[in-house]
Motif scaffolding. Structure first.
Motif, mmCIF file in Angstrom:
data_model
loop_
_atom_site.group_PDB
_atom_site.id
_atom_site.type_symbol
_atom_site.label_atom_id
_atom_site.label_comp_id
_atom_site.label_asym_id
_atom_site.label_seq_id
_atom_site.Cartn_x
_atom_site.Cartn_y
_atom_site.Cartn_z
ATOM 1 N N PHE A 104 4.602 21.547 -4.519
ATOM 2 C CA PHE A 104 3.248 21.406 -3.996
ATOM 3 C C PHE A 104 2.770 22.734 -3.429
ATOM 4 N N ASN A 105 1.513 23.041 -3.669
ATOM 5 C CA ASN A 105 0.866 24.184 -3.039
ATOM 6 C C ASN A 105 -0.157 23.653 -2.045
ATOM 7 N N ASP A 106 0.206 23.670 -0.783
ATOM 8 C CA ASP A 106 -0.693 23.227 0.273
ATOM 9 C C ASP A 106 -1.578 24.407 0.679
ATOM 10 N N CYS A 107 -2.295 24.916 -0.298
ATOM 11 C CA CYS A 107 -3.090 26.130 -0.097
ATOM 12 C C CYS A 107 -3.982 25.996 1.143
ATOM 13 N N THR A 108 -3.998 27.056 1.946
ATOM 14 C CA THR A 108 -4.643 27.000 3.249
ATOM 15 C C THR A 108 -5.505 28.232 3.463
ATOM 16 N N ILE A 109 -6.695 28.017 4.027
ATOM 17 C CA ILE A 109 -7.513 29.160 4.408
ATOM 18 C C ILE A 109 -7.278 29.458 5.886
ATOM 19 N N ARG A 110 -7.183 30.734 6.207
ATOM 20 C CA ARG A 110 -6.981 31.169 7.590
ATOM 21 C C ARG A 110 -8.366 31.298 8.227
ATOM 22 N N LYS A 111 -8.790 30.212 8.839
ATOM 23 C CA LYS A 111 -10.173 30.045 9.281
ATOM 24 C C LYS A 111 -10.253 30.138 10.800
ATOM 25 N N GLU A 112 -10.916 31.170 11.278
ATOM 26 C CA GLU A 112 -11.084 31.338 12.717
ATOM 27 C C GLU A 112 -11.947 30.208 13.280
ATOM 28 N N GLY A 113 -11.516 29.675 14.406
ATOM 29 C CA GLY A 113 -12.332 28.691 15.098
ATOM 30 C C GLY A 113 -12.221 27.276 14.574
ATOM 31 N N ALA A 114 -11.332 27.025 13.627
ATOM 32 C CA ALA A 114 -11.170 25.655 13.121
ATOM 33 C C ALA A 114 -10.600 24.770 14.232
ATOM 34 N N ARG A 115 -11.223 23.626 14.458
ATOM 35 C CA ARG A 115 -10.762 22.721 15.512
ATOM 36 C C ARG A 115 -9.520 21.948 15.091
ATOM 37 N N LYS A 116 -9.465 21.565 13.813
ATOM 38 C CA LYS A 116 -8.371 20.738 13.310
ATOM 39 C C LYS A 116 -7.687 21.441 12.135
ATOM 40 N N ILE A 117 -6.406 21.162 11.953
ATOM 41 C CA ILE A 117 -5.685 21.739 10.812
ATOM 42 C C ILE A 117 -6.371 21.355 9.511
ATOM 43 N N SER A 118 -6.845 20.111 9.440
ATOM 44 C CA SER A 118 -7.420 19.611 8.185
ATOM 45 C C SER A 118 -8.618 20.444 7.730
ATOM 46 N N GLU A 119 -9.293 21.113 8.658
ATOM 47 C CA GLU A 119 -10.461 21.915 8.299
ATOM 48 C C GLU A 119 -10.074 23.137 7.456
ATOM 49 N N LYS A 120 -8.791 23.484 7.462
ATOM 50 C CA LYS A 120 -8.311 24.633 6.685
ATOM 51 C C LYS A 120 -7.680 24.210 5.364
ATOM 52 N N LYS A 121 -7.649 22.911 5.119
ATOM 53 C CA LYS A 121 -6.804 22.389 4.051
ATOM 54 C C LYS A 121 -7.552 21.909 2.812
ATOM 55 N N SER A 122 -8.833 21.604 2.928
ATOM 56 C CA SER A 122 -9.552 21.054 1.779
ATOM 57 C C SER A 122 -10.978 21.572 1.779
ATOM 58 N N TRP A 123 -11.392 22.119 0.647
ATOM 59 C CA TRP A 123 -12.762 22.621 0.522
ATOM 60 C C TRP A 123 -13.380 22.192 -0.810
ATOM 61 N N GLY A 124 -12.718 21.245 -1.505
ATOM 62 C CA GLY A 124 -13.261 20.751 -2.756
ATOM 63 C C GLY A 124 -12.166 20.449 -3.762
ATOM 64 N N PRO A 125 -12.532 20.054 -4.984
ATOM 65 C CA PRO A 125 -11.544 19.795 -6.029
ATOM 66 C C PRO A 125 -10.681 21.034 -6.274
ATOM 67 N N ASN A 126 -9.415 20.811 -6.606
ATOM 68 C CA ASN A 126 -8.467 21.893 -6.906
ATOM 69 C C ASN A 126 -8.218 22.818 -5.722
ATOM 70 N N SER A 127 -8.315 22.265 -4.506
ATOM 71 C CA SER A 127 -7.917 23.015 -3.311
ATOM 72 C C SER A 127 -6.395 23.079 -3.197
ATOM 73 N N LYS A 128 -5.742 22.092 -3.776
ATOM 74 C CA LYS A 128 -4.286 21.950 -3.688
ATOM 75 C C LYS A 128 -3.682 22.024 -5.086
ATOM 76 N N GLY A 129 -2.359 22.084 -5.160
ATOM 77 C CA GLY A 129 -1.695 22.061 -6.462
ATOM 78 C C GLY A 129 -0.445 21.214 -6.417
ATOM 79 N N ILE A 130 -0.170 20.515 -7.534
ATOM 80 C CA ILE A 130 1.016 19.658 -7.600
ATOM 81 C C ILE A 130 1.778 19.942 -8.887
#
Length: 265
Positions: A104-130
């Protein structure tokens, strides 16, 4: 495999040094754990049926789409385990039955000011890889098939293959097997909305108490290239699980090796 009705969850901080290298240790400064090496918590990356951004099915197979805005995205090489969830009569999680695993690729953006972990984890289709195949789990305990497996990852850039995460045995996870399972059950029932974490019982309820969970159980530490380089369009990502008793951590395919290969868009 159709995972659109399967809740997608991740474990934060289950490999030594990953959070420090990812610059995320500060996010968890107020999160108290029972043991020093314990994971920090669970986060959602896909909530089936949700009308929030987490309701978007974000798991791809051969493409990784970077956000449309400028973002620092890193591969998070992980093992994902498909669990069957067993509830009691009050809809508390009573048991998790490990069925199979993949890369699995839990691809993550390093986002300043994100309140929750989940805000860095999904931004649309194909954000992740399996990965391209699943390995059946004979026993989610020592002595089972997962004892033999290692996890490694690479990024190919301009024709050069760079190690991205360190090559690590699955037995190197801080929490694994029965200890991890019991910890997951506890967090699914008791984790509240606090700091970067979210109330997991309310997510399960809102998703209609899904029968299965895809849980990425933690990212490895980064190799030098992975720590210093964010993903670029044109990169190729490889996350590989291999049986270290019979093969190498490379791109050579085999019946027992699982290779996730994504082209970055």
């Amino acid at each position: 495999m159709d995972l659109k009705n399967t809740i997608g969850l991740g474990v934060a901080g289950n490999f030594a040094h990953h959070l420090e290298q990812a610059g995320e240790l500060e996010d968890f400064k107020n999160v108290v754990t029972e043991e020093a090496n314990a994971p920090k918590g669970i986060f959602p990356f896909y909530l089936p049926g949700s009308d929030t951004f987490l309701g978007c099915y974000c798991i791809g197979t051969d493409q990784l789409e970077l956000p449309s805005y400028e973002a620092n995205a890193q591969v998070e090489p992980e093992i994902a385990v498909l669990f069957t969830i067993v509830y009691d009569k009050d809809h508390n999680v009573q048991d998790l039955k490990a069925e199979k695993f993949t890369t699995f690729n839990d691809c993550t953006i390093r986002k300043e000011g994100a309140r929750k972990i989940s805000e860095k984890k999904s931004w649309g289709p194909n954000s992740k890889g399996i990965g391209d195949k699943w390995i059946d789990i004979d026993s989610f305990d020592e002595g089972g098939i997962m004892d033999r497996y290692h996890l490694c990852s690479f990024v190919k850039r301009e024709g050069i293959l760079h190690p991205y995460g360190v090559d690590a045995p699955l037995l190197g996870y801080s929490y694994f097997y029965t200890k991890l399972k019991h910890w997951l059950i506890d967090k699914l029932n008791t984790q509240k909305d606090f700091g970067p974490l979210e109330d997991m019982a309310s997510h399960l309820k809102a998703c209609g108490y899904p029968k299965q969970a895809l849980i990425s159980i933690g990212a490895t530490a980064y190799a030098e290239f992975g720590e210093k380089n964010y993903l670029q369009s044109g990169d190729e990502v490889y996350v590989i699980a291999y049986d270290a008793t019979r093969e190498q951590g490379d791109l050579v395919e085999s019946a027992s090796k699982v290779i996730l290969h994504q082209k970055v868009q």
